[in-house]
Design a protein around this motif. Structure first.
Motif, mmCIF file in Angstrom:
data_model
loop_
_atom_site.group_PDB
_atom_site.id
_atom_site.type_symbol
_atom_site.label_atom_id
_atom_site.label_comp_id
_atom_site.label_asym_id
_atom_site.label_seq_id
_atom_site.Cartn_x
_atom_site.Cartn_y
_atom_site.Cartn_z
ATOM 1 N N GLN A 6 0.848 -1.196 0.000
ATOM 2 C CA GLN A 6 0.000 0.000 0.000
ATOM 3 C C GLN A 6 0.882 1.243 0.000
ATOM 4 O OE1 GLN A 6 -3.814 -0.211 2.246
ATOM 5 N NE2 GLN A 6 -2.895 1.396 3.483
ATOM 6 N N LEU A 7 0.547 2.198 -0.853
ATOM 7 C CA LEU A 7 1.299 3.454 -0.948
ATOM 8 C C LEU A 7 0.324 4.608 -0.732
ATOM 9 C CD1 LEU A 7 3.887 5.074 -1.733
ATOM 10 C CD2 LEU A 7 3.051 5.016 -4.093
ATOM 11 N N SER A 8 0.491 5.320 0.373
ATOM 12 C CA SER A 8 -0.378 6.456 0.654
ATOM 13 C C SER A 8 -0.080 7.607 -0.306
ATOM 14 C CB SER A 8 -0.173 6.932 2.093
ATOM 15 O OG SER A 8 -0.873 8.147 2.320
ATOM 16 N N LEU A 9 -1.109 8.257 -0.767
ATOM 17 C CA LEU A 9 -0.970 9.461 -1.578
ATOM 18 C C LEU A 9 -1.454 10.672 -0.780
ATOM 19 C CD1 LEU A 9 -2.157 8.257 -5.120
ATOM 20 C CD2 LEU A 9 0.177 8.561 -4.283
ATOM 21 N N SER A 10 -1.021 10.755 0.466
ATOM 22 C CA SER A 10 -1.483 11.831 1.347
ATOM 23 C C SER A 10 -0.721 13.130 1.130
ATOM 24 C CB SER A 10 -1.364 11.399 2.813
ATOM 25 O OG SER A 10 -0.017 11.137 3.139
ATOM 26 N N THR A 11 0.472 13.056 0.538
ATOM 27 C CA THR A 11 1.280 14.259 0.349
ATOM 28 C C THR A 11 1.594 14.463 -1.124
ATOM 29 O OG1 THR A 11 3.308 12.994 0.714
ATOM 30 C CG2 THR A 11 2.325 14.066 2.641
ATOM 31 N N GLY A 12 2.156 15.630 -1.419
ATOM 32 C CA GLY A 12 2.567 15.941 -2.790
ATOM 33 C C GLY A 12 1.486 16.587 -3.630
ATOM 34 N N TRP A 13 0.402 17.014 -2.998
ATOM 35 C CA TRP A 13 -0.710 17.605 -3.747
ATOM 36 C C TRP A 13 -0.567 19.113 -3.862
ATOM 37 C CZ3 TRP A 13 -4.577 14.779 -6.050
ATOM 38 C CH2 TRP A 13 -4.656 13.429 -5.701
ATOM 39 N N ASN A 14 -1.141 19.651 -4.940
ATOM 40 C CA ASN A 14 -1.326 21.088 -5.129
ATOM 41 C C ASN A 14 -2.775 21.301 -5.569
ATOM 42 O OD1 ASN A 14 1.522 22.493 -5.013
ATOM 43 N ND2 ASN A 14 1.813 20.577 -6.134
ATOM 44 N N PHE A 15 -3.246 22.533 -5.432
ATOM 45 C CA PHE A 15 -4.633 22.807 -5.848
ATOM 46 C C PHE A 15 -4.731 24.229 -6.370
ATOM 47 C CE2 PHE A 15 -4.713 25.136 -1.993
ATOM 48 C CZ PHE A 15 -5.870 25.887 -1.916
ATOM 49 N N LYS A 16 -5.831 24.482 -7.082
ATOM 50 C CA LYS A 16 -6.100 25.833 -7.583
ATOM 51 C C LYS A 16 -7.578 25.928 -7.952
ATOM 52 C CE LYS A 16 -5.042 24.975 -12.499
ATOM 53 N NZ LYS A 16 -6.370 25.325 -13.045
#
Length: 845
Positions: A6-16
């Motif tokens: 399992q690999l969490s994708l909790s970080t590394g996000w950007n938004f606009k």
């Protein structure tokens, strides 16, 4: 064979904002789960909407679309493995693209999604995951416009909300702001595996004598090679020790074993026994290699809703493990408008407060969300029963085919997710939608049993509540009772007090009855009732920025009370009962006194009715909690600070409670003429399962002097009936010619030589009494590093002694009535030696 990874994708996000195409528009996201308001606040693009009037300045967010993006590296994918992109919750209209290709479109906040991205991730290196969240408010209005023939009627918020599967309170409610969130509101991750346990569930068959139980365990598996041989090893454990073990080979993707458990430890609500949890774990194996393993906790217990004809109509009460439970408790709204901000620790603190307040049931209200797993886990571990609404509230919902299909998926997913929790004892179709049907004159013929005809009526959602949802519960969780709505009772009007559950709002709303007669207004199960009160001053100071706004009717205080007509309702109950105050601190306290008295009168009388053929099966006050710092019906404010009503309810829900009450004299109808005589009653309520022996004392004390003005009544060697009511005095009379002074009736109950309960009945209304100069003494008698004990006494009767609530500090009792000759102790935990003593306030101070 590769094992589950399992690999969490909790970080590394950007938004606009989706309509801003500039490359500079992207802003960092600290972590997901989150919603756009949290991320805007973190990037200093939005002020805290909970402060002052900032909610108005945040309204622009509600009408925008948002895009979230994550660039991630392809994970290691062993040969024969699949890669799944798993979303536990997307809020709400979400289009998911991977490397520019649309892989998922979702329009239901309450659903999880799993997308096979094995082929999409064939190339090594970076991949771009992008999620467009379309504006739910505008989409809802478009959907409403496309169906003008539907009758869009309801209470609270924009009626268009009913066409969208999003938490309905986000549109604003009579206790909360309009904050239309969007974002990745629950976990997102990549899963890499060749085989996994997709679901682990149990069914329990407990013998009538509780000496044996049969636990059936089911593991639903997904395997890449269906032709290969797999085994599932199951282990049942208790307190970390193995109870039983078995192995099974999956058939039609499901492995099943049956455990016979002798002398099982049962799961009980707190106060009735230990909430014992077993652990069921399983591992999916091939060639002696463990490919995936998972576990859940579960409880061995039975639960039922008993509905049988009796002299009052038809009963409605809960029975757990064969024991009738009076369900004193609260209704629950989401604990925040920004749902990802609620940690597992915060959930647990809420449920710990319920246990401290002796509340045995929480009702998850249908305008919020199916709560996080940690909420239900806390209820399991601490022994709090859960009444679970489905997410429909206060409206006439449309039933377009694609919406029905989405609702069915939502129901299946959430019942499947929640069914292992022993705390859940009822599923309920909606909140107050049948009341909307009644008040709007929509069609409802209970005798019509053709579901297809319901869909063609102007109340089509009956199909959801009486066909779709009960079918899902029967399929997924057949041992749990399903109830079509709250309130609802066999198709009768929702205000019928003889059947089903009812919401009693004729105190505060409706006819605004006197709170002193609350118990005469109830039904078979009172699943909503309430009285507003201000939160503590520390909470008010959090959201009121300017000192000049700290007065009772200030604009910002009114803005933080979303209830229609709250000004006149609060004023009515205050002016009828108490002397008005100009300063804010006293005004806050007076509203809290009214709320505490209201809850006491309701709970005390309804609990007494439990002993009369289960006339009242339970009382769930509206509401336990708040979703932002506000003025509302909550008995504990947003910062988990109990209001006085919390303590008043806890006393009434004592395992053994004594109660004394004189008949209500309606001074407003009698033009303030005092009564010449009053009847009074004295009784004991018990939730114990065994008979007890006790001594009851009733004293008659002058309010003005504190002296006894009539010979006290003492009943020794009283037999206290188990799980019911013991009437001590039913025909007492107070003759005010002989007793001209205002007097209190002070009752105490001893069991095994110890005082276990008190109650004090006061002359009403309080505004006619002189409660100054009480001779109150609050003395510290012991102090350790983290705890101190206070001794409290008084020369004259004291009403509603309330201690200050501080962060990290808990008081064992508050909102206390103190009478001469009856010292009481209060334990304060979390107050360090040398810290300033807690402030306190009482009526008339």
């Amino acid at each position: 064979m590769p094992t589950f990874a399992q690999l969490s994708l909790s970080t590394g996000w950007n938004f606009k904002s989706s309509d801003d195409q500039s490359t500079e528009a992207w802003m960092p996201v600290a972590t997901v789960p989150s919603v756009v308001h949290q991320d805007l606040i973190a990037n200093k693009q939005l002020k805290d909407p909970y402060i002052g009037f900032n909610e108005l300045d945040a309204r622009w967010v509600n009408e925008k679309s948002w895009t979230y993006r994550n660039v991630f590296q392809k994970p290691a994918v062993p040969s024969g493995s699949s890669v799944i992109l798993a979303f536990d919750g997307l809020d709400t209209f979400a289009t998911v693209k991977l490397d520019g290709n649309v892989i998922l479109e979702s329009d239901n906040m309450f659903l999880a999604h799993r997308v096979d991205v094995t082929k999409a991730l064939e190339s090594d290196g970076e991949h771009v995951l992008e999620i467009d969240f379309d504006c739910a408010m505008l989409r809802a209005r478009d959907l409403r416009a496309k169906d003008p023939n539907h009758k869009w009627v309801g209470f609270n918020g924009d009626p268009a909300r009913m066409g969208v599967r999003k938490a309905q309170y986000h549109w604003g409610w009579d206790w909360g702001p309009v904050l239309m969130t969007a974002g990745i509101w629950r976990d997102v991750r990549l899963e890499v595996y060749s085989a996994r346990v997709a679901d682990l569930s149990t069914q329990v068959d407990l013998a009538a004598d509780h000496q044996t139980a049969q636990v059936s365990a089911f593991a639903e598996v997904e395997v890449a090679d269906p032709g290969a041989s797999y085994n599932v090893n199951f282990v049942l454990s208790l307190h970390g020790k193995e109870v039983a073990r078995a192995v099974a080979e999956p058939k039609d993707k499901v492995a099943k074993v049956v455990f016979e458990v002798n002398q099982p430890s049962l799961w009980w609500p707190h106060g009735y026994g230990d909430p014992t949890l077993y652990e069921i774990s399983c591992s999916l194996e091939r060639d002696e290699q463990i490919l995936h393993q998972t576990s859940k906790t579960m409880g061995i217990r039975t639960s039922e809703v008993v509905q049988r004809p009796d002299k009052h109509g038809k009963s409605f009460f809960f029975r757990v493990n064969g024991v009738d439970i009076f369900c004193g408790g609260s209704c629950w709204i989401p604990a925040d408008n920004l749902l990802p901000s609620i940690s597992a620790e915060r959930y647990r603190k809420w449920i710990e407060l319920m246990v401290a307040g002796r509340q045995v049931m929480i009702r998850v209200w249908g305008g919020g969300c199916y709560e996080d797993d940690s909420f239900y886990q806390a209820c399991d571990e601490l022994g709090v029963l859960v009444w679970q609404d489905f997410m429909f509230g206060c409206g006439n919902y449309p039933t377009w085919p694609d919406l029905l299909a989405s609702v069915e998926k939502e129901a299946i997913y959430n019942v499947r997710r929640l069914r292992h929790h022993p705390s859940i004892v009822i599923y309920v179709g909606n909140n107050e939608d049948y009341q909307v049907q009644e008040q709007s004159g929509l069609t409802y013929n209970f005798e019509d049993k053709d579901p297809q005809s319901w869909l063609k009526s102007d109340f089509p959602a009956r199909y959801i509540y009486e066909k779709l949802l009960p079918s899902v519960v029967e399929q997924m969780s057949p041992s749990i009772y399903y109830h079509p709505g709250s309130p609802w009772g066999d198709g009768k009007t929702t205000s019928d007090p003889t059947v089903g559950d009812m919401h009693q709002w004729n105190v505060w709303h409706g006819t605004q009855e006197k709170y002193q007669i609350f118990d005469t207004l109830g039904g078979r199960f009172n699943s909503e009732f309430g009285m507003e009160a201000f939160p503590h001053m520390s909470t008010i100071e959090h959201f009121v920025e300017n000192e000049a706004d700290k007065y009772p009717q200030s604009h910002v205080l009114d803005f933080h009370n979303k209830a229609d007509g709250h000004e006149r309702r609060i004023a009515t109950y205050l002016v009828e009962n108490l002397r008005a105050a100009a300063d804010l601190e006293t005004h806050v306290y007076l509203t809290q006194v009214v709320q505490a008295e209201t809850m006491m009168f309701g709970y005390r009388g309804w609990r007494r009715q439990w002993g009369d053929e289960r006339h009242c099966g339970g009382a769930l006050l509206w509401q336990l909690n708040d979703c932002w710092p506000t003025i509302s019906w909550a008995i504990v404010d947003y910062f988990l600070k109990p209001k006085p009503a919390f303590y008043a309810v806890a006393r009434v829900l004592n395992p053994i409670a004594v109660a004394v009450r004189r008949e209500h004299h309606d001074w407003s109808v009698s033009h303030a003429q005092p009564p010449k005589k009053s009847n009074f009653e004295l009784w004991i309520a018990s939730s114990l399962q065994k008979e007890a022996k006790g001594m009851v004392e009733l004293k008659f004390l002058s309010v003005n002097t504190g002296r006894e003005v009539r010979q006290r009544v003492v009943h020794e060697d009283v037999t206290i009936l188990p799980n019911g009511t013991t009437n001590i005095i039913v025909d007492g009379v107070l003759d005010y010619k002989e007793l001209p002074e205002p007097l209190v009736l002070a009752a105490r109950l001893w069991v095994d030589g110890k005082i276990v309960a008190r109650d004090v009945d006061w002359p009403q209304p309080f505004k006619y009494l002189d409660l100054s100069s009480r001779g109150l003494y609050v003395q510290k008698v012991s102090q350790s590093e983290n705890q101190q004990t206070l001794l409290v006494s008084a020369e004259k009767p004291v009403k509603c002694l309330v201690f200050e609530e501080r962060d990290g500090v808990r008081v064992s009792d508050s909102a206390m009535d103190i009478v001469p000759g009856d010292e009481q102790t209060v334990t304060i935990t979390g107050l360090k030696a040398g810290a300033a003593p807690l402030k306190y306030k009482y009526l008339g101070q």
